[in-house]
Enzyme design. Structure first.
Site, PDB file in Angstrom:
ATOM      1  CG  PHE A 123      42.346  42.845  58.742  1.00  0.00           C
ATOM      2  CD1 PHE A 123      42.754  43.686  59.775  1.00  0.00           C
ATOM      3  CD2 PHE A 123      42.252  43.369  57.459  1.00  0.00           C
ATOM      4  CE1 PHE A 123      43.044  45.027  59.527  1.00  0.00           C
ATOM      5  CE2 PHE A 123      42.538  44.702  57.212  1.00  0.00           C
ATOM      6  CZ  PHE A 123      42.932  45.531  58.245  1.00  0.00           C
TER       7      PHE A 123
ATOM      8  N   GLY B  93      41.151  33.456  59.405  1.00  0.00           N
ATOM      9  CA  GLY B  93      40.894  34.073  60.704  1.00  0.00           C
ATOM     10  C   GLY B  93      41.617  33.323  61.805  1.00  0.00           C
TER      11      GLY B  93
ATOM     12  CB  ILE C 171      29.507  31.045  54.738  1.00  0.00           C
ATOM     13  CG1 ILE C 171      30.680  31.140  53.756  1.00  0.00           C
ATOM     14  CG2 ILE C 171      29.721  31.931  55.958  1.00  0.00           C
ATOM     15  CD1 ILE C 171      30.759  32.484  53.039  1.00  0.00           C
TER      16      ILE C 171
ATOM     17  CB  ALA D 148      32.758  34.576  55.943  1.00  0.00           C
TER      18      ALA D 148
ATOM     19  CE1 TYR E 163      37.533  39.325  47.422  1.00  0.00           C
ATOM     20  CE2 TYR E 163      38.301  41.291  46.287  1.00  0.00           C
ATOM     21  CZ  TYR E 163      37.770  40.690  47.406  1.00  0.00           C
ATOM     22  OH  TYR E 163      37.481  41.447  48.508  1.00  0.00           O
TER      23      TYR E 163
ATOM     24  NE  ARG F 129      51.156  40.324  42.874  1.00  0.00           N
ATOM     25  CZ  ARG F 129      51.132  40.266  44.201  1.00  0.00           C
ATOM     26  NH1 ARG F 129      51.532  39.175  44.806  1.00  0.00           N
ATOM     27  NH2 ARG F 129      50.699  41.273  44.917  1.00  0.00           N
TER      28      ARG F 129
HETATM   29  N1  LIG Z   1      41.026  43.772  53.755  1.00  0.00           N
HETATM   30  C1  LIG Z   1      40.744  44.480  52.676  1.00  0.00           C
HETATM   31  O1  LIG Z   1      41.565  45.285  52.216  1.00  0.00           O
HETATM   32  C2  LIG Z   1      39.400  44.332  51.996  1.00  0.00           C
HETATM   33  C3  LIG Z   1      39.110  45.165  50.894  1.00  0.00           C
HETATM   34  C4  LIG Z   1      37.877  45.030  50.264  1.00  0.00           C
HETATM   35  C5  LIG Z   1      36.968  44.103  50.724  1.00  0.00           C
HETATM   36  N2  LIG Z   1      37.291  43.297  51.782  1.00  0.00           N
HETATM   37  C6  LIG Z   1      36.304  42.305  52.216  1.00  0.00           C
HETATM   38  O2  LIG Z   1      36.120  42.465  53.618  1.00  0.00           O
HETATM   39  C7  LIG Z   1      35.809  41.200  54.208  1.00  0.00           C
HETATM   40  C8  LIG Z   1      36.734  40.934  55.384  1.00  0.00           C
HETATM   41  O3  LIG Z   1      38.067  40.915  54.883  1.00  0.00           O
HETATM   42  P1  LIG Z   1      39.319  40.702  55.822  1.00  0.00           P
HETATM   43  O4  LIG Z   1      40.398  41.551  55.262  1.00  0.00           O
HETATM   44  O5  LIG Z   1      38.946  40.824  57.235  1.00  0.00           O
HETATM   45  O6  LIG Z   1      39.666  39.195  55.456  1.00  0.00           O
HETATM   46  P2  LIG Z   1      40.079  37.968  56.403  1.00  0.00           P
HETATM   47  O7  LIG Z   1      40.547  36.895  55.484  1.00  0.00           O
HETATM   48  O8  LIG Z   1      40.987  38.422  57.490  1.00  0.00           O
HETATM   49  O9  LIG Z   1      38.690  37.603  57.056  1.00  0.00           O
HETATM   50  C9  LIG Z   1      37.776  36.736  56.445  1.00  0.00           C
HETATM   51  C10 LIG Z   1      37.286  35.785  57.507  1.00  0.00           C
HETATM   52  O10 LIG Z   1      36.361  34.872  56.904  1.00  0.00           O
HETATM   53  C11 LIG Z   1      36.675  33.553  57.328  1.00  0.00           C
HETATM   54  N3  LIG Z   1      36.236  32.647  56.258  1.00  0.00           N
HETATM   55  C12 LIG Z   1      36.794  32.497  55.034  1.00  0.00           C
HETATM   56  N4  LIG Z   1      36.102  31.578  54.331  1.00  0.00           N
HETATM   57  C13 LIG Z   1      35.093  31.158  55.133  1.00  0.00           C
HETATM   58  C14 LIG Z   1      34.055  30.212  54.982  1.00  0.00           C
HETATM   59  N5  LIG Z   1      33.925  29.508  53.837  1.00  0.00           N
HETATM   60  N6  LIG Z   1      33.207  30.020  55.997  1.00  0.00           N
HETATM   61  C15 LIG Z   1      33.334  30.713  57.172  1.00  0.00           C
HETATM   62  N7  LIG Z   1      34.307  31.621  57.371  1.00  0.00           N
HETATM   63  C16 LIG Z   1      35.175  31.838  56.364  1.00  0.00           C
HETATM   64  C17 LIG Z   1      38.162  33.546  57.546  1.00  0.00           C
HETATM   65  O11 LIG Z   1      38.604  32.514  58.420  1.00  0.00           O
HETATM   66  C18 LIG Z   1      38.398  34.939  58.119  1.00  0.00           C
HETATM   67  O12 LIG Z   1      38.260  34.938  59.532  1.00  0.00           O
HETATM   68  C19 LIG Z   1      35.896  40.172  53.086  1.00  0.00           C
HETATM   69  O13 LIG Z   1      34.604  39.950  52.571  1.00  0.00           O
HETATM   70  C20 LIG Z   1      36.757  40.861  52.048  1.00  0.00           C
HETATM   71  O14 LIG Z   1      36.493  40.389  50.740  1.00  0.00           O
HETATM   72  C21 LIG Z   1      38.480  43.397  52.429  1.00  0.00           C
END
Ligand SMILES: NC(=O)c1ccc[n+]([C@@H]2O[C@H](COP(=O)([O-])OP(=O)(O)OC[C@H]3O[C@@H](n4cnc5c(N)ncnc54)[C@H](O)[C@@H]3O)[C@@H](O)[C@H]2O)c1
Length: 327
Positions: A15, A40, A57, A77, A144, A269
């Site tokens: 995202f 993703g 990763i 990721a 987390y 939750r």
């Molecule tokens: N969306 C939010 O509200 C939010 C808030 C705080 C922090 N974050 C952090 O921002 C980052 C991006 O979040 P997002 O919302 O885009 O999440 P997302 O799940 O859409 O994106 C994460 C991506 O990482 C990939 N991925 C997951 N595990 C993997 C692995 N082992 N190896 C390779 N790729 C892997 C997934 O396929 C995905 O494309 C993350 O680190 C998340 O913890 C997000």
């Protein structure tokens, strides 16, 4: 003409990655994405001039190949769900702690100085009277949150031990386009509205969050790459506005034109903090960050995007995927 900068974005097919990668490509960077496509989707990168390496990763060989020759890494990721981390803390640990360590170490071995990584505000700080900032004491209440704190610890240690310029950005709750796979409140409410089922609110609805548009988050990530920020830095990137879940549900109903859509309550939750919003003053001082999208406008735009996606009006087709260990 100097060579264009090449940036590796782990999790770039997710995202936040979908918006960040567009921003980097538009700014003239060459971009590589390493993603295992769990949450993703390759269609998020459709039509972009990007190398998509399908890999994990937790796989050292994939990381080494992905880091070879790049100028900087943005590490997105992650196993990103609080609820899933409570159900399965082991997977969360392996992806977020072992995986993040692996990304930092692969960058170190490849001689990559700048690593910008996604951290989190609410889940990392835990229960604290908001607004939280960089001086708030982290006391995560979910696996987390703990995993993100561990990642920040390694980022700081790698800055001090190896002179790397690591930067951790603690995102607030991010929303906006390309979030159709997310399980966060806004997307879940949109889904309920579209399917004609009640909006479910866990708890009494007084829980609050800081909703920050993905364009503002991507701006901050790009700034952290560009600016001369000291290694080991941590910044909260937020809207600074506290919004209760009931208010969010109201905004979603209005944006979708269904102000009377039913709402039902369920028990709260475990692992989720009650109140959260953050101050972005340090990010403003050092990065020049300022949120630009109001929640009213952002929710309206996010609904329009989600509705178009669900109607199949967002272009979808396969982008080429490479094996990261090949060439
Ligand atoms: N969306 C939010 O509200 C939010 C808030 C705080 C922090 N974050 C952090 O921002 C980052 C991006 O979040 P997002 O919302 O885009 O999440 P997302 O799940 O859409 O994106 C994460 C991506 O990482 C990939 N991925 C997951 N595990 C993997 C692995 N082992 N190896 C390779 N790729 C892997 C997934 O396929 C995905 O494309 C993350 O680190 C998340 O913890 C997000």
């Amino acid at each position: 003409m100097p060579d264009r900068r090449e940036v590796l974005v782990t999790g770039g097919a997710g995202f936040v990655g979908a918006t960040l990668v567009r921003r980097l490509v538009a700014g003239g960077d060459r971009v590589r994405v390493l993603d295992n496509l769990t949450t993703g989707d390759r269609v998020h990168l459709e039509g972009l001039d990007v190398r998509l390496l399908e890999g994990d990763i937790r796989d050292q060989a994939a990381l080494a190949a992905a880091c070879a020759g790049v100028d900087a890494v943005v590490h997105l990721a992650a196993a990103g769900s609080v609820v899933a981390s409570v159900e399965d803390p082991v997977t969360n640990f392996e992806v977020n702690v072992v995986g993040t360590f692996g990304v930092l170490d692969a960058a170190r071995r490849a001689g990559v100085e700048r690593v910008v990584m996604a951290s989190t505000g609410g889940a990392l700080i835990g229960e604290a009277t908001p607004p939280v900032d960089e001086r708030s004491l982290p006391k995560p209440i979910s696996p987390y949150g703990a995993s993100k704190l561990a990642g920040e610890g390694y980022a700081h240690a790698f800055a001090r031990s190896y002179g790397m310029r690591t930067v951790a950005l603690r995102f607030a709750n991010v929303y906006g386009p390309w979030s159709e796979r997310k399980r966060g409140a806004m997307t879940t409410f949109f889904r309920a509205i579209r399917s004609g089922t009640p909006i479910l609110i866990y708890g009494d609805g007084s829980a609050s969050r800081d909703y920050t548009h993905v364009d503002d988050i991507a701006w901050a990530l790009a700034a952290a790459l560009d600016r001369d920020v000291p290694g080991g830095s941590v910044f909260h990137v937020a809207s600074g506005v506290e919004t209760m879940v009931t208010e969010l549900a109201e905004l979603c109903r209005r944006a979708a034109g269904v102000p009377d859509h039913p709402i039902e309550h369920r028990p709260a939750r475990p692992g989720e903090v009650t109140r959260n919003f953050a101050t972005y003053a340090l990010a403003e001082d050092v990065l020049g960050y300022r949120p630009t999208v109001s929640l009213v406008d952002g929710v309206r735009e996010a609904w329009a995007w989600f509705d178009a996606w669900e109607r199949g009006e967002v272009v979808r087709s396969a982008a080429p995927v490479e094996d990261p260990t090949q060439g």
